[in-house]
Scaffold this motif. Structure first.
Motif, PDB file in Angstrom:
ATOM      1  N   ASP A 124      -5.782  14.339  -6.977  1.00  0.00           N
ATOM      2  CA  ASP A 124      -6.870  14.686  -6.076  1.00  0.00           C
ATOM      3  C   ASP A 124      -8.037  13.694  -6.159  1.00  0.00           C
ATOM      4  O   ASP A 124      -8.991  13.800  -5.388  1.00  0.00           O
ATOM      5  CB  ASP A 124      -7.358  16.110  -6.337  1.00  0.00           C
TER       6      ASP A 124
ATOM      7  N   ARG B 284      -5.065  17.093  -1.889  1.00  0.00           N
ATOM      8  CA  ARG B 284      -6.440  16.641  -1.645  1.00  0.00           C
ATOM      9  C   ARG B 284      -6.613  15.148  -1.899  1.00  0.00           C
ATOM     10  O   ARG B 284      -7.663  14.701  -2.380  1.00  0.00           O
ATOM     11  CB  ARG B 284      -7.441  17.465  -2.481  1.00  0.00           C
TER      12      ARG B 284
ATOM     13  N   ASN C 221      -7.304  11.382  -0.728  1.00  0.00           N
ATOM     14  CA  ASN C 221      -7.974  10.650   0.339  1.00  0.00           C
ATOM     15  C   ASN C 221      -6.927   9.780   1.024  1.00  0.00           C
ATOM     16  O   ASN C 221      -6.219   9.020   0.351  1.00  0.00           O
ATOM     17  CB  ASN C 221      -9.087   9.780  -0.252  1.00  0.00           C
TER      18      ASN C 221
END
Length: 340
Positions: free
Chosen positions: A145, A169, A171
């Motif tokens: 994450d 999660r 990016n």
């Protein structure tokens, strides 16, 4: 005599269950053949109205041997064995199995990502090959994450990868110069405009593009030189998208941490391929698209495309749209309930 002749290239004992069901409303004669040479293949398709191609034929010579063939449907996502430019010049539509294994291939990409992050294969082999117990041997393990995912190609499969790894999660960056901006917004990803930027900024780079003249060896030394030393590279599309010699050299020189590879430039791959003996590389024999579902769904997709063309419709998985300038106006292919 039937109105249409559909030639199936593949095992002659295939019962064509899905193909016959999807074309049950059409006056079709199915001809099955498993030619051993291009000459044999050319002979059997010369008077075909449509070709269902589970074999490897697709050269310019093969395509131009047909007289009235409207469509050549392949059963896979990839159609790099078919000369699409020759087909376009010849007025022949090329369709693929778009969507038939998007879940499966994206799952393989996710599996590689998780396995590389958690060093699953490496720790399994550590314990299996001598019983050594060393939980720190393959550290560090970074939290997903807090990592950046870079996806090269944002078609059906690329979008599935973004959706699934979004649950961790990560990016997500995307390089795809042909992706419309509304899809970028819909999936909550960031679009980058230079290929090298994906390699500079990402902790995991996943390649999922079709193989064609534009993408052949699109990834090589220049891109690997931009990678973080802690990053991983994953390929679940086609081996020749990557210059494999450059990949091997980059891994030997520790330009990045490791790789997950489902595909190779030569397939079946040479058993002595150095990638197979690298402890930081996990591999599979081009099985990303496999499942019990994709096996039959590929048949449904291919036969639906051919059926649409024979009905005078534009197929939904048309891969050489420029061919339509050579054809009479086609109506759009509607969504139809599967026949089987």
């Amino acid at each position: 005599m039937a109105k249409y002749k559909v030639v199936f290239l593949g095992p002659e004992d295939d019962n064509l269950e899905y193909e016959k069901a999807e074309m049950s409303d059409l006056d079709v004669e199915f001809v099955k053949a498993n030619p051993r040479s291009e000459g044999e293949a050319m002979e059997v398709v010369k008077d075909a109205d449509a070709i269902l191609n589970r074999a490897g034929w697709g050269s310019e010579q093969f395509i131009k041997s047909t007289k009235n063939c409207k469509v050549l449907a392949v059963y896979s996502h990839g159609f790099n064995h078919v000369d699409a430019e020759a087909a376009t010049e010849h007025g022949m539509m090329i369709t693929n199995g778009a969507g038939m294994c998007a879940e499966e291939v994206s799952n393989q990409a996710v599996a590689f990502t998780l396995a590389l992050n958690r060093q699953v294969v490496q720790y399994t082999l550590q314990l299996r090959d001598g019983g050594k117990w060393n939980g720190g041997e393959f550290s560090p393990i970074e939290p997903l994450d807090e990592q950046t995912l870079g996806i090269i190609g944002f078609g059906n499969i690329g979008r599935q990868i973004a959706r699934k790894l979004g649950a961790w999660r990560m990016n997500t960056l995307v390089y795809d110069p042909y992706c419309p901006p509304w899809l970028i917004k819909e999936y909550g990803v960031e679009q980058v405009w230079e290929l090298n930027d994906i390699f500079k900024k990402s902790d995991y780079v996943i390649a999922i593009v079709p193989l064609n003249p534009e993408t052949y060896h699109m990834i090589g030394k220049e891109q690997f030189d931009h990678m973080k030393e802690s990053a991983y590279f994953i390929n679940v599309c086609r081996g020749s998208v990557v210059d494999e010699k450059d990949l091997i050299e980059a891994l030997n020189n520790k330009k990045f941490r490791g790789a997950g590879l489902d595909v190779f430039e030569q397939e079946p791959a040479d058993p002595n391929n150095p990638l197979f003996s690298m402890p930081n590389v996990i591999v599979a024999p081009h099985i990303a698209g496999q499942s019990t579902r994709s096996a039959w769904l590929s048949r449904r997709r291919a036969s639906q495309q051919v059926a649409a063309v024979l009905r005078g419709q534009r197929p939904s998985a048309l891969q050489n749209p420029a061919v339509t300038s050579k054809l009479e106006l086609l109506s759009s292919m509607p969504a139809n309930e599967p026949k089987l």
